[in-house]
Write a protein that holds these residues in place. Structure first.
Motif, short mmCIF file in Angstrom:
data_model
loop_
_atom_site.label_atom_id
_atom_site.label_comp_id
_atom_site.label_asym_id
_atom_site.label_seq_id
_atom_site.Cartn_x
_atom_site.Cartn_y
_atom_site.Cartn_z
N GLY A 128 35.30 41.30 43.26
CA GLY A 128 36.10 41.48 44.46
C GLY A 128 35.52 40.72 45.64
N ASN A 129 34.20 40.73 45.78
CA ASN A 129 33.56 39.98 46.87
C ASN A 129 33.80 38.49 46.71
OD1 ASN A 129 32.56 42.26 48.14
ND2 ASN A 129 30.57 42.16 47.12
N MET A 130 33.77 38.01 45.48
CA MET A 130 34.06 36.59 45.26
C MET A 130 35.51 36.28 45.63
SD MET A 130 32.82 33.68 44.38
CE MET A 130 31.49 33.61 43.16
N ALA A 160 39.20 46.29 46.22
CA ALA A 160 39.98 45.25 45.55
C ALA A 160 41.47 45.49 45.75
CB ALA A 160 39.65 45.21 44.06
N ARG A 161 41.89 46.75 45.68
CA ARG A 161 43.31 47.05 45.84
C ARG A 161 43.78 46.78 47.27
NH1 ARG A 161 46.59 48.88 42.41
NH2 ARG A 161 44.93 49.59 41.00
N VAL A 162 42.96 47.21 48.25
CA VAL A 162 43.32 46.98 49.65
C VAL A 162 43.37 45.49 49.95
CG1 VAL A 162 42.52 47.24 52.03
CG2 VAL A 162 42.50 49.21 50.48
N LEU A 168 48.22 39.36 49.68
CA LEU A 168 49.63 39.11 49.38
C LEU A 168 50.47 39.13 50.65
CD1 LEU A 168 50.00 41.23 46.14
CD2 LEU A 168 50.14 38.74 46.31
N LYS A 169 50.16 40.07 51.56
CA LYS A 169 50.93 40.16 52.80
C LYS A 169 50.74 38.91 53.65
CE LYS A 169 51.62 43.09 56.87
NZ LYS A 169 51.24 44.33 57.55
N ASN A 170 49.50 38.42 53.72
CA ASN A 170 49.24 37.23 54.51
C ASN A 170 49.77 35.97 53.83
OD1 ASN A 170 47.92 38.67 56.51
ND2 ASN A 170 45.93 38.50 55.53
N ALA A 171 49.77 35.98 52.51
CA ALA A 171 50.21 34.79 51.77
C ALA A 171 51.72 34.64 51.82
CB ALA A 171 49.75 34.88 50.33
#
Length: 463
Positions: A128-130, A160-162, A168-171
């Motif tokens: 997740g950090n990566m 990871a879920r957040v 996705l929202k920003n993309a």
């Protein structure tokens, strides 16, 4: 920071302080830190480090405290000492990578994350950090893949879920989905396209999922060139177009329309422009500069534009449900009116299902002719006649699109509306006003070709 519990120490690191003695101290320190008792937590941790200066869990907790105090350099130093004592603890490397990002050293961060994954390729935290590291570099696909991999390993991994949701929202802004599902909008666009594109060259600006481009190809366009500025959206649009068997009929380019050139991108100037780069005001998505450039560089003289005009329309509005978004008077027995100074001048809101009073006839704020877009900012004073008495907080504004002659889309507030891809904008008056039928309200409407604003002219708003 991830909590680090036990640690494997070689004999030369062993001290007289046993695990039985250290674990309660570290647990108590963690509890104190959670309660905000930072000084007490640090005292307990230093009791452990006084006996064992290389105790990795204690160094980790000391780094946690330094991070809480905002001292990321000290936190990184603690983590490096912990890693020196326990070099094969992937959690420590992963947390150190986070500290390096906070310190602005992305190369060190990348090395730390890679080392964490070398130690444990299935560490959901490190994966997740990566992902967050990739996102910071603008590599959306890699970030999404990392978050999804972390969730495949640990479906309950909160970070990871957040972060997946935020990425996705920003993309892809969430309004894309109601827009694609807006049946009335799709129907009028499809009808307009069927009427004007057969046998003609088409340029689609801001393709999104490729819907208008596919409508044009299906309608018999001679050729369709479509552009999308966001690379990951463009890549997904290619998938959509291919899935619908139209890849050989639509040329999709991952560029802004202002970067397109005749020759390498378009074989010739297009005869038809189709676009849906509109906001509720008609102009907030930079449609005027975009269409102006297209006329100058990408379209044939007299090209057909779908839609050929966009209008901002409005009415005076009142009612406590909508007024409550901008103004407060008394609440729980207290007067809060001073807080109204912080209220914003306008707000996007889907007004279809919010009860409110319509206090005037509909009026046009601005109409933007997209066959000849305005070259300069505009302002106008609008005199609105009140048709129904009531307390008015401001104006509700919506979008009208004239696609081709006789074919119109309009999302005027309607309780029976289905999915609305644009919603509405509320414009706040300086203060609510009591109106009676026959009153005149003077408004100032202005735009700079990118942003539209409607304000009341006070004093003397009502005559």
């Amino acid at each position: 920071m991830t909590q680090v519990r036990g640690h494997d120490r070689s004999p030369e690191h062993t001290s007289g302080l046993t695990t039985e003695a250290t674990e309660p101290l570290l647990a108590q320190a963690a509890t104190c830190a959670q309660r905000g008792e930072i000084g007490r937590a640090e005292t307990l941790i230093r009791q452990v480090l006084a006996r064992d200066p290389r105790h990795p869990a204690a160094l980790f907790e000391l780094g946690r405290i330094a991070n809480l105090r905002g001292d990321k350099r000290a936190a990184a130093d603690c983590l490096q000492k912990a890693i020196a004592s326990q070099p094969d603890n992937g959690k420590l490397h992963s947390e150190l990578g986070c500290m390096w990002i906070g310190l602005g050293d992305r190369q060190q961060a990348l090395r730390a994350f890679k080392r964490a994954l070398e130690i444990d390729p299935a560490d959901a935290d490190a994966i997740g950090n990566m992902g967050t590291f990739h996102l910071g570099d603008g590599r959306l696909e890699e970030a999404l893949a990392a978050y999804r991999s972390a969730l495949a390993i640990d479906p309950m991994h909160l970070n990871a879920r957040v972060n997946l949701g935020l990425a996705l929202k920003n993309a892809v802004p969430p309004w894309h989905f109601p827009m694609m599902n807006d049946g009335p909008r799709n129907a009028v666009y499809d009808e307009a396209i069927r009427r004007v594109v057969p046998g003609r060259t088409v340029l689609d600006i801001g393709t999104g999922a490729g819907l208008l481009a596919m409508m044009a190809a299906r309608a018999g366009a001679k050729s369709v060139t479509s552009c999308e500025a966001v690379p990951w959206i463009a890549a997904k649009a290619r998938e959509v177009v291919a899935a619908n068997g139209l890849a050989d009929r639509i040329k999709l380019i991952a560029k802004r329309s202002t970067d397109l050139r005749i020759g390498p991108d378009l074989p010739e100037r297009a005869e038809v422009l189709v676009t849906e780069v509109f906001s509720t005001t008609g102009i907030n998505e930079h449609v005027i500069p975009t269409v102006t450039h297209a006329h100058a560089q990408l379209l044939q003289p007299g090209a057909t534009v779908v839609p050929n005009a966009a209008s901002a329309r409005a009415y005076l509005a009142g009612g406590p449900a909508l007024e409550g978004y901008f103004f407060v008077g008394r609440a729980a027995g207290f007067t809060l009116t001073a807080f109204n100074d912080f209220a914003q001048a306008d707000m996007g809101l889907d007004v279809h299902y919010v009860p409110h009073d319509v206090l005037s006839d509909d009026f046009e704020v601005f109409r933007f002719d997209l066959t000849r877009p305005p070259l300069q900012p505009e302002k106008r004073v609008i005199d609105v006649v009140v048709t129904s008495p009531g307390r008015c907080f401001g104006v509700v504004q919506w979008l009208r699109l004239d696609l081709i002659e006789g074919l119109v889309y309009e999302n005027r507030p309607d309780p029976g509306a289905t999915i609305d891809s644009w919603g509405h904008v509320l414009y706040r008056f300086s203060q609510p006003i009591e109106l009676k039928a026959g009153d005149h309200v003077r408004l100032l409407a202005q735009h700079n070709r990118r942003v539209l604003l409607i304000t009341d002219l006070s004093p003397g708003t009502v005559s």
